[in-house]
Design a protein around this motif. Structure first.
Motif, PDB file in Angstrom:
ATOM      1  N   ASP A  89       0.833  -1.205   0.000  1.00  0.00           N
ATOM      2  CA  ASP A  89       0.000   0.000   0.000  1.00  0.00           C
ATOM      3  C   ASP A  89       0.869   1.256   0.000  1.00  0.00           C
ATOM      4  OD1 ASP A  89      -2.109   1.763   0.150  1.00  0.00           O
ATOM      5  OD2 ASP A  89      -2.635   1.279   2.227  1.00  0.00           O
ATOM      6  N   ARG A  90       1.885   1.242   0.824  1.00  0.00           N
ATOM      7  CA  ARG A  90       2.773   2.404   0.930  1.00  0.00           C
ATOM      8  C   ARG A  90       3.531   2.654  -0.364  1.00  0.00           C
ATOM      9  NH1 ARG A  90       4.964   0.651   5.024  1.00  0.00           N
ATOM     10  NH2 ARG A  90       6.903  -0.208   4.183  1.00  0.00           N
ATOM     11  N   GLU A  91       3.993   1.588  -1.001  1.00  0.00           N
ATOM     12  CA  GLU A  91       4.831   1.735  -2.187  1.00  0.00           C
ATOM     13  C   GLU A  91       4.041   1.846  -3.486  1.00  0.00           C
ATOM     14  OE1 GLU A  91       8.661  -0.785  -0.385  1.00  0.00           O
ATOM     15  OE2 GLU A  91       7.472  -1.605  -2.045  1.00  0.00           O
ATOM     16  N   GLN A  92       2.854   1.216  -3.544  1.00  0.00           N
ATOM     17  CA  GLN A  92       2.095   1.172  -4.801  1.00  0.00           C
ATOM     18  C   GLN A  92       0.721   1.815  -4.706  1.00  0.00           C
ATOM     19  OE1 GLN A  92       3.874   0.071  -7.284  1.00  0.00           O
ATOM     20  NE2 GLN A  92       5.509  -0.801  -6.029  1.00  0.00           N
ATOM     21  N   GLY A  93       0.117   1.776  -3.516  1.00  0.00           N
ATOM     22  CA  GLY A  93      -1.211   2.343  -3.339  1.00  0.00           C
ATOM     23  C   GLY A  93      -2.323   1.520  -3.965  1.00  0.00           C
ATOM     24  N   ARG A  94      -2.007   0.302  -4.369  1.00  0.00           N
ATOM     25  CA  ARG A  94      -3.017  -0.532  -5.012  1.00  0.00           C
ATOM     26  C   ARG A  94      -2.555  -1.985  -5.000  1.00  0.00           C
ATOM     27  NH1 ARG A  94      -3.389   1.363 -11.043  1.00  0.00           N
ATOM     28  NH2 ARG A  94      -4.664  -0.519 -11.272  1.00  0.00           N
ATOM     29  N   LEU A 144      -7.140  -3.956   0.442  1.00  0.00           N
ATOM     30  CA  LEU A 144      -6.363  -3.185  -0.529  1.00  0.00           C
ATOM     31  C   LEU A 144      -6.786  -3.541  -1.944  1.00  0.00           C
ATOM     32  CD1 LEU A 144      -4.128  -1.204  -1.242  1.00  0.00           C
ATOM     33  CD2 LEU A 144      -2.465  -3.073  -0.962  1.00  0.00           C
ATOM     34  N   ARG A 147      -9.973  -1.848  -3.116  1.00  0.00           N
ATOM     35  CA  ARG A 147      -9.970  -0.390  -3.210  1.00  0.00           C
ATOM     36  C   ARG A 147     -10.283   0.073  -4.631  1.00  0.00           C
ATOM     37  NH1 ARG A 147      -4.824   2.305  -0.593  1.00  0.00           N
ATOM     38  NH2 ARG A 147      -5.679   1.166   1.211  1.00  0.00           N
TER      39      ARG A 147
END
Length: 304
Positions: A89-94, A144, A147
């Motif tokens: 999540d932190r690195e890709q957001g998806r 995640l 989302r």
């Protein structure tokens, strides 16, 4: 498949070797960013005590055209899985693709041993490795994945729903483990479908994994020498074949039509038109029923 998955983010849980590695590399060949997890690293071996490492898989993903990211994780430890998903999540957001391929049971099951004779500790650990790990990973990763609409979850097992319903598979613990994973995909389809995602169960055929090749004393370049020992091994396939099945599903804009289905690499090859590395299309589960289980001589004509 080149570039069809560019911009997609995948997590292949259990990607150190075998089907997991084949799936990760195929997703990389499609241009995806692929997080690969497992317990065997260049610094520390798992209880398997084998040479394949997570970092090697990540390198193969990158060489294939994607971006491979190795994250050591024990999927029986919820805290480690939660940290893994937080990192994605932190690195890709998806997260677009989740492949639950954790297994780890080759050294734990006993062929044809009834439950009262099977080592109980090994049997229970097999169930934990095959079932608990998938549940823990789905629990932490699915928020995640949900989302964004269009997410895909692939539960990797051994056997189709039809085949496993009608056949005793190896022994009590093995049978239960593989059937449970099939049911997981079915249950997830009911929970994910209304929320815009798709869940399927997927089985390779007779897989020429590193462990299987070693068992037969052959390499990928001379695997047919094993036919002298087991003639039906002629229907076997590489790990990249099931990998291409996952990549085809992930690239299909209408993949939701498969929601809840039990699929096989051979069946999907017919539908999507991909082949194994040698250009063939082995259809192992049809072959098992119509040739091997029927007691006929080994003949793959019409099955690959």
């Amino acid at each position: 498949m080149a570039e069809e998955l560019k911009g997609k983010v995948a997590l292949v849980a259990g990607a150190t070797r075998g089907a997991g590695r084949g799936i990760a590399v195929a997703l990389g060949a499609g241009g995806a960013t692929v997080y690969v997890t497992g317990r065997s690293t260049r610094e520390r071996r798992s209880e398997y005590d084998r040479p394949e490492t997570l970092e090697d898989t990540a390198d193969l993903v990158t060489e294939a055209g994607g971006r491979g990211i190795a994250v050591p994780a024990d999927h029986l430890v919820p805290e480690q899985v939660r940290a893994l998903v937080e990192r994605i999540d932190r690195e890709q957001g998806r997260l677009d693709i989740l492949v639950n391929d954790i297994w780890g049971g080759e050294k734990l099951f006993e062929w044809d041993a009834p439950v009262w004779e099977h080592d109980l500790d090994n049997g229970l650990r097999l169930l934990r490795l095959a079932i608990d790990t998938h549940a823990i990973t789905s629990h932490h990763a699915l928020p995640l994945l949900l989302r964004r609409p269009g997410g895909l979850v692939v539960e990797v097992t051994d056997g189709t729903a039809d085949y496993n319903r009608d056949h005793y598979r190896v022994g009590f613990f093995y049978d239960l483990a593989k059937s449970a994973v099939l049911r997981m995909a079915f249950a997830l389809s009911h929970e994910l479908g209304p929320r815009g995602a798709t869940a399927v169960a997927l089985t390779p055929g007779w897989l020429r994994s590193e462990i299987m090749l070693e068992e037969f004393g052959v390499r990928e370049d001379n695997w047919r020498d094993a036919l002298e020992r087991v003639t039906h091994f002629a229907i076997s396939e590489t790990p990249r074949y099931v990998g291409r099945a996952v990549a085809a599903l992930a690239a299909d804009p209408d993949v939701s039509r498969h929601n809840g289905a039990s699929l096989s690499s051979g069946g999907l090859a017919r539908e999507y038109g991909f082949t194994d590395l040698d250009g063939s299309r082995p259809d192992a589960w049809r072959y098992l029923v119509e040739v091997q289980d029927a007691g006929k001589p080994a003949d793959v004509t019409g099955y690959r």
